[in-house]
Scaffold this motif. Structure first.
Motif, PDB file in Angstrom:
ATOM      1  N   THR A 121      14.501   7.269  -2.734  1.00 28.47           N
ATOM      2  CA  THR A 121      14.827   7.947  -3.974  1.00 28.47           C
ATOM      3  C   THR A 121      14.194   9.328  -4.011  1.00 28.47           C
ATOM      4  OG1 THR A 121      14.878   7.630  -6.365  1.00 28.47           O
ATOM      5  CG2 THR A 121      12.887   6.971  -5.250  1.00 28.47           C
ATOM      6  N   ARG A 122      14.654  10.163  -4.920  1.00 32.67           N
ATOM      7  CA  ARG A 122      14.148  11.519  -4.990  1.00 32.67           C
ATOM      8  C   ARG A 122      12.871  11.564  -5.817  1.00 32.67           C
ATOM      9  NH1 ARG A 122      16.496  16.341  -3.837  1.00 32.67           N
ATOM     10  NH2 ARG A 122      18.612  15.539  -3.765  1.00 32.67           N
ATOM     11  N   GLY A 123      11.886  12.294  -5.321  1.00 32.27           N
ATOM     12  CA  GLY A 123      10.631  12.408  -6.053  1.00 32.27           C
ATOM     13  C   GLY A 123       9.582  13.001  -5.137  1.00 32.27           C
ATOM     14  N   PRO A 124       8.349  13.132  -5.633  1.00 32.06           N
ATOM     15  CA  PRO A 124       7.282  13.683  -4.789  1.00 32.06           C
ATOM     16  C   PRO A 124       7.070  12.788  -3.577  1.00 32.06           C
ATOM     17  CG  PRO A 124       6.601  13.508  -7.100  1.00 32.06           C
ATOM     18  CD  PRO A 124       7.902  12.770  -6.979  1.00 32.06           C
ATOM     19  N   LEU A 125       6.785  13.386  -2.426  1.00 32.13           N
ATOM     20  CA  LEU A 125       6.693  12.646  -1.169  1.00 32.13           C
ATOM     21  C   LEU A 125       5.637  11.535  -1.210  1.00 32.13           C
ATOM     22  CD1 LEU A 125       7.619  12.364   1.731  1.00 32.13           C
ATOM     23  CD2 LEU A 125       5.981  14.126   2.384  1.00 32.13           C
ATOM     24  N   ALA A 126       6.096  10.314  -1.088  1.00 32.19           N
ATOM     25  CA  ALA A 126       5.201   9.154  -1.050  1.00 32.19           C
ATOM     26  C   ALA A 126       5.927   8.004  -0.357  1.00 32.19           C
ATOM     27  CB  ALA A 126       4.776   8.738  -2.454  1.00 32.19           C
ATOM     28  N   VAL A 127       5.159   7.149   0.264  1.00 29.05           N
ATOM     29  CA  VAL A 127       5.712   6.027   1.020  1.00 29.05           C
ATOM     30  C   VAL A 127       4.958   4.758   0.637  1.00 29.05           C
ATOM     31  CG1 VAL A 127       6.191   5.122   3.317  1.00 29.05           C
ATOM     32  CG2 VAL A 127       6.075   7.595   2.966  1.00 29.05           C
ATOM     33  N   THR A 128       5.680   3.745   0.207  1.00 27.46           N
ATOM     34  CA  THR A 128       5.066   2.455  -0.093  1.00 27.46           C
ATOM     35  C   THR A 128       5.644   1.411   0.835  1.00 27.46           C
ATOM     36  OG1 THR A 128       4.802   3.044  -2.419  1.00 27.46           O
ATOM     37  CG2 THR A 128       4.663   0.708  -1.870  1.00 27.46           C
TER      38      THR A 128
ATOM     39  N   ASP B 212       0.842  -1.193   0.000  1.00 32.58           N
ATOM     40  CA  ASP B 212       0.000   0.000   0.000  1.00 32.58           C
ATOM     41  C   ASP B 212       0.875   1.240   0.000  1.00 32.58           C
ATOM     42  OD1 ASP B 212      -2.889   0.008  -0.101  1.00 32.58           O
ATOM     43  OD2 ASP B 212      -2.852  -1.250   1.680  1.00 32.58           O
ATOM     44  N   THR B 213       0.418   2.241  -0.720  1.00 28.96           N
ATOM     45  CA  THR B 213       1.148   3.501  -0.849  1.00 28.96           C
ATOM     46  C   THR B 213       0.385   4.628  -0.163  1.00 28.96           C
ATOM     47  OG1 THR B 213       2.001   2.818  -3.002  1.00 28.96           O
ATOM     48  CG2 THR B 213       2.071   5.166  -2.509  1.00 28.96           C
ATOM     49  N   LEU B 214       1.094   5.467   0.557  1.00 31.87           N
ATOM     50  CA  LEU B 214       0.520   6.722   1.054  1.00 31.87           C
ATOM     51  C   LEU B 214       1.177   7.874   0.296  1.00 31.87           C
ATOM     52  CD1 LEU B 214       0.429   6.362   4.966  1.00 31.87           C
ATOM     53  CD2 LEU B 214      -1.194   5.509   3.268  1.00 31.87           C
ATOM     54  N   VAL B 215       0.366   8.722  -0.294  1.00 36.10           N
ATOM     55  CA  VAL B 215       0.867   9.847  -1.072  1.00 36.10           C
ATOM     56  C   VAL B 215       0.538  11.145  -0.344  1.00 36.10           C
ATOM     57  CG1 VAL B 215       0.750  11.047  -3.293  1.00 36.10           C
ATOM     58  CG2 VAL B 215       0.440   8.571  -3.205  1.00 36.10           C
ATOM     59  N   SER B 216       1.524  12.020  -0.249  1.00 36.79           N
ATOM     60  CA  SER B 216       1.295  13.328   0.367  1.00 36.79           C
ATOM     61  C   SER B 216       0.220  14.081  -0.411  1.00 36.79           C
ATOM     62  CB  SER B 216       2.603  14.126   0.364  1.00 36.79           C
ATOM     63  OG  SER B 216       2.376  15.434   0.826  1.00 36.79           O
ATOM     64  N   GLY B 217      -0.753  14.621   0.303  1.00 36.53           N
ATOM     65  CA  GLY B 217      -1.817  15.370  -0.349  1.00 36.53           C
ATOM     66  C   GLY B 217      -3.028  14.515  -0.678  1.00 36.53           C
ATOM     67  N   THR B 218      -2.826  13.206  -0.756  1.00 37.60           N
ATOM     68  CA  THR B 218      -3.950  12.293  -0.993  1.00 37.60           C
ATOM     69  C   THR B 218      -4.283  11.537   0.291  1.00 37.60           C
ATOM     70  OG1 THR B 218      -3.267  12.003  -3.293  1.00 37.60           O
ATOM     71  CG2 THR B 218      -4.804  10.377  -2.416  1.00 37.60           C
ATOM     72  N   HIS B 219      -3.250  10.941   0.908  1.00 35.74           N
ATOM     73  CA  HIS B 219      -3.467  10.123   2.109  1.00 35.74           C
ATOM     74  C   HIS B 219      -3.054  10.811   3.401  1.00 35.74           C
ATOM     75  CE1 HIS B 219      -3.003   7.336  -1.276  1.00 35.74           C
ATOM     76  NE2 HIS B 219      -3.921   6.646  -0.677  1.00 35.74           N
ATOM     77  N   PHE B 220      -2.251  11.833   3.285  1.00 34.10           N
ATOM     78  CA  PHE B 220      -1.926  12.631   4.476  1.00 34.10           C
ATOM     79  C   PHE B 220      -1.644  14.062   4.020  1.00 34.10           C
ATOM     80  CE2 PHE B 220       2.002  10.603   3.041  1.00 34.10           C
ATOM     81  CZ  PHE B 220       2.920  11.632   3.029  1.00 34.10           C
TER      82      PHE B 220
ATOM     83  N   MET C  60      10.571   4.794  -0.148  1.00 32.39           N
ATOM     84  CA  MET C  60      10.194   6.199   0.051  1.00 32.39           C
ATOM     85  C   MET C  60      10.679   7.028  -1.126  1.00 32.39           C
ATOM     86  SD  MET C  60      11.337   6.946   3.964  1.00 32.39           S
ATOM     87  CE  MET C  60      10.188   8.313   4.116  1.00 32.39           C
ATOM     88  N   THR C  61       9.853   7.963  -1.559  1.00 34.13           N
ATOM     89  CA  THR C  61      10.366   9.025  -2.426  1.00 34.13           C
ATOM     90  C   THR C  61      10.227  10.328  -1.658  1.00 34.13           C
ATOM     91  OG1 THR C  61       8.211   9.203  -3.509  1.00 34.13           O
ATOM     92  CG2 THR C  61       9.844   7.871  -4.610  1.00 34.13           C
ATOM     93  N   LEU C  62      11.306  11.092  -1.673  1.00 30.64           N
ATOM     94  CA  LEU C  62      11.390  12.339  -0.914  1.00 30.64           C
ATOM     95  C   LEU C  62      11.835  13.455  -1.845  1.00 30.64           C
ATOM     96  CD1 LEU C  62      13.515  11.007   2.094  1.00 30.64           C
ATOM     97  CD2 LEU C  62      11.068  11.506   2.152  1.00 30.64           C
ATOM     98  N   PRO C  63      11.179  14.610  -1.773  1.00 26.66           N
ATOM     99  CA  PRO C  63      11.607  15.727  -2.622  1.00 26.66           C
ATOM    100  C   PRO C  63      12.960  16.285  -2.198  1.00 26.66           C
ATOM    101  CG  PRO C  63       9.754  16.366  -1.219  1.00 26.66           C
ATOM    102  CD  PRO C  63       9.981  14.925  -0.980  1.00 26.66           C
ATOM    103  N   GLU C  64      13.282  16.131  -0.928  1.00 24.01           N
ATOM    104  CA  GLU C  64      14.547  16.638  -0.390  1.00 24.01           C
ATOM    105  C   GLU C  64      14.807  15.860   0.896  1.00 24.01           C
ATOM    106  OE1 GLU C  64      13.981  20.640   1.049  1.00 24.01           O
ATOM    107  OE2 GLU C  64      12.035  20.113   1.877  1.00 24.01           O
ATOM    108  N   VAL C  65      16.037  15.893   1.363  1.00 21.03           N
ATOM    109  CA  VAL C  65      16.334  15.229   2.622  1.00 21.03           C
ATOM    110  C   VAL C  65      16.185  16.214   3.757  1.00 21.03           C
ATOM    111  CG1 VAL C  65      18.083  14.047   3.971  1.00 21.03           C
ATOM    112  CG2 VAL C  65      17.905  13.618   1.528  1.00 21.03           C
ATOM    113  N   ARG C  66      15.172  16.001   4.587  1.00 19.45           N
ATOM    114  CA  ARG C  66      15.066  16.769   5.827  1.00 19.45           C
ATOM    115  C   ARG C  66      15.214  15.767   6.947  1.00 19.45           C
ATOM    116  NH1 ARG C  66       9.561  19.414   5.799  1.00 19.45           N
ATOM    117  NH2 ARG C  66      10.003  19.151   8.005  1.00 19.45           N
ATOM    118  N   GLU C  67      16.371  15.811   7.590  1.00 13.20           N
ATOM    119  CA  GLU C  67      16.678  14.732   8.529  1.00 13.20           C
ATOM    120  C   GLU C  67      15.746  14.716   9.724  1.00 13.20           C
ATOM    121  OE1 GLU C  67      20.218  12.957   9.212  1.00 13.20           O
ATOM    122  OE2 GLU C  67      21.249  13.703   7.443  1.00 13.20           O
ATOM    123  N   ASP C  68      15.263  15.914  10.157  1.00 13.64           N
ATOM    124  CA  ASP C  68      14.334  15.925  11.290  1.00 13.64           C
ATOM    125  C   ASP C  68      13.040  15.210  10.915  1.00 13.64           C
ATOM    126  OD1 ASP C  68      13.825  17.942   9.441  1.00 13.64           O
ATOM    127  OD2 ASP C  68      12.946  19.302  10.912  1.00 13.64           O
TER     128      ASP C  68
END
Lengths: 318, 318
Positions: free
Chosen positions: B120-127, B43-51, B86-94
């Protein structure tokens, strides 16, 4: 509008074959084979990072599965099952139909059954989990390289990165050489048969998805050895031979990611067995270096001197 | 900049415990238990859709795993392993550190080992891919409902959708009632223990992630039966009781997704066993209807008449 459930039904559902229960329940149900261990990998392809937004969706479907089967190949596993999670900004059925064709064609060819998935709205990205089996204790690993091993690589290295450099206008390839590189970039062939052959023969293995030097670095680190690579011996596309000493080609060969070849080490006395496997599989296998005491990766030029190479490889956050 | 490999090492790598080989090779290597079948979900959670894009990342880490464990629960499986892409637009360690805390805390609590992933780099999403085990032949499925079964549901229904409606300003909740609903939305508890208890007792089960009526519809379709639900009997949050007959609450209870409760059917003569399980687990289990011949879902009002309900449920492409 077509629903998520309709789309899954139309493009991705099929009666379970080797799975006890496939697409259509909360989870998939699998019966592992007796005496086998399970190998699992997960990889995401993101539009704009791993493929161009206007990429042919058939190639995206192929590649999303291929990069995961390559991970199983590097473990010596036989692929069995896959799960597919997609986020799509909108439903374009022509795009989806072609994507499904590319995915299913490679799945059929590799003996993989699609057993589950998730489809949701969001920026275009595809995540695949691939599951395979390997006889207990026989998995290829990164941490088994031994002093004195030969270092081998399959196929040709740098082709995918050269194709990308061509698309970006950084190098100029042409004719069949260009075609050959584009095929490696868009529809790589995971080296599944090779991985299975190497189980019990190689001491260590990895796929070259992050670049040759980076891959060698992972083996060196996990095995606590130094991996020495002879640059002149690294096989590359015909198109790249003439420019092998120029910076863009050298970069593509040593650091370019996206080659789904296997890099492996094996005792010297197994070279005849490996050559025989190469002939049987009709796949070039080339000795490109050796494992010695020490740490890290050393790339040697034709005079046997260490080249100055960036060891970072393909890393999405550098 | 911090590399992908460093980040994985820092936040997600740990020595393999139950896995033969975990994070750090091409794939993870697992030894399935004898006599068990494997259950897998993705299952995938996408920023803006699932949170929400500004959601607390600890809750995102929790929920990404929870929604998958809920799928395993609905199959009656014991969660064992998970993979995280995970795809992250940038690394924010916090952000990443909190995310990892939320993920690992639920993993520890559920006996789950993180065995692999991809960053990997990309729009924020977690599978997440979750893998569990169930004794052979004992999995709960959607297709086993029988005429005459009672229909049950765990916990309370509609809370997550009500919390979302509150956040959007469509309804107004307050005090502890609001808190209760927000917990259900942000950090749902997958009903893993319940799923295992129901194996061998329930004839069918599903998790209510797509909404109550949609979930009942999946059971009805796969089991070739009609699922009848008595609306007045559906348990909902205290906060929703007083407005149960108003449209927003009715919509949340019948069609709102994101409740990770279990909907299941069981023979009438097992109600005492189910009540005992409810007491033992300290989790409300409520009879809300029955299975009869026919097809689809019927929701009855207090007079026993069919209500006019949208059966679509939570669907990302409608």
């Amino acid at each position: 509008m077509t629903s998520e459930f309709d789309l899954i039904e139309r493009y991705f559902a099929a009666p379970a074959r080797s799975a006890v229960l496939g697409v259509g329940d909360d989870g998939a149900l699998l019966e592992p084979s007796a005496g086998k261990q399970i190998v699992v990998s997960i990889d995401t392809l993101v539009s704009g990072t791993h493929f161009l937004p206007d990429a042919n969706s058939r190639t995206v479907g192929h590649k999303a599965l291929a990069v995961n089967l390559s991970d199983l190949a590097a473990m010596g596993a036989q692929p069995r099952w896959a799960l597919l999670a997609m986020t799509l900004p909108e439903v374009r059925e022509d795009w989806l139909a072609e994507f499904a064709d590319g995915f299913h064609e490679l799945a059929r060819h590799s003996g993989v059954e699609l057993i589950g998935g998730d489809m949701t709205r969001g920026p275009l990205a595809v995540t695949v989990t691939a599951i395979g089996e390997v006889p207990a204790g026989m998995a290829l690993r990164r941490d088994g390289a031994q002093h004195g091993d030969d270092v081998w690589v399959s196929g040709q290295i740098g082709s995918a990165a050269l194709a990308l450099a061509h698309v970006r206008g950084d190098v100029r390839l042409k004719g069949s050489g260009l075609d050959e590189c584009l095929v490696k970039l868009n529809t790589p062939t995971p080296r599944v048969e090779l991985g299975r052959e190497l189980s019990g023969i190689a001491n260590s293995a990895i796929d070259v998805s992050d670049g040759l030097v980076a891959g060698a670095g992972h083996i060196a680190e996990r095995s606590d050895v130094c991996v020495e690579i002879r640059y002149a011996d690294v096989p590359c596309a015909t198109e790249a031979m003439s420019m092998k000493d120029q910076a863009p080609a050298r970069e593509a060969i040593l650091a370019g990611g996206d080659d789904y070849e296997l890099l492996f080490s094996a005792p010297q006395d197994r070279s005849a067995i490996i050559d025989a496997a190469s002939a049987r599989l009709r796949l070039g296998l080339t000795r490109i270096g050796r494992v010695r005491k020490g740490s890290g990766v050393v790339v040697l030029d034709e005079r046997g001197e260490a080249m100055d190479v960036k060891v970072g490889g393909h890393d999405h956050f550098r």
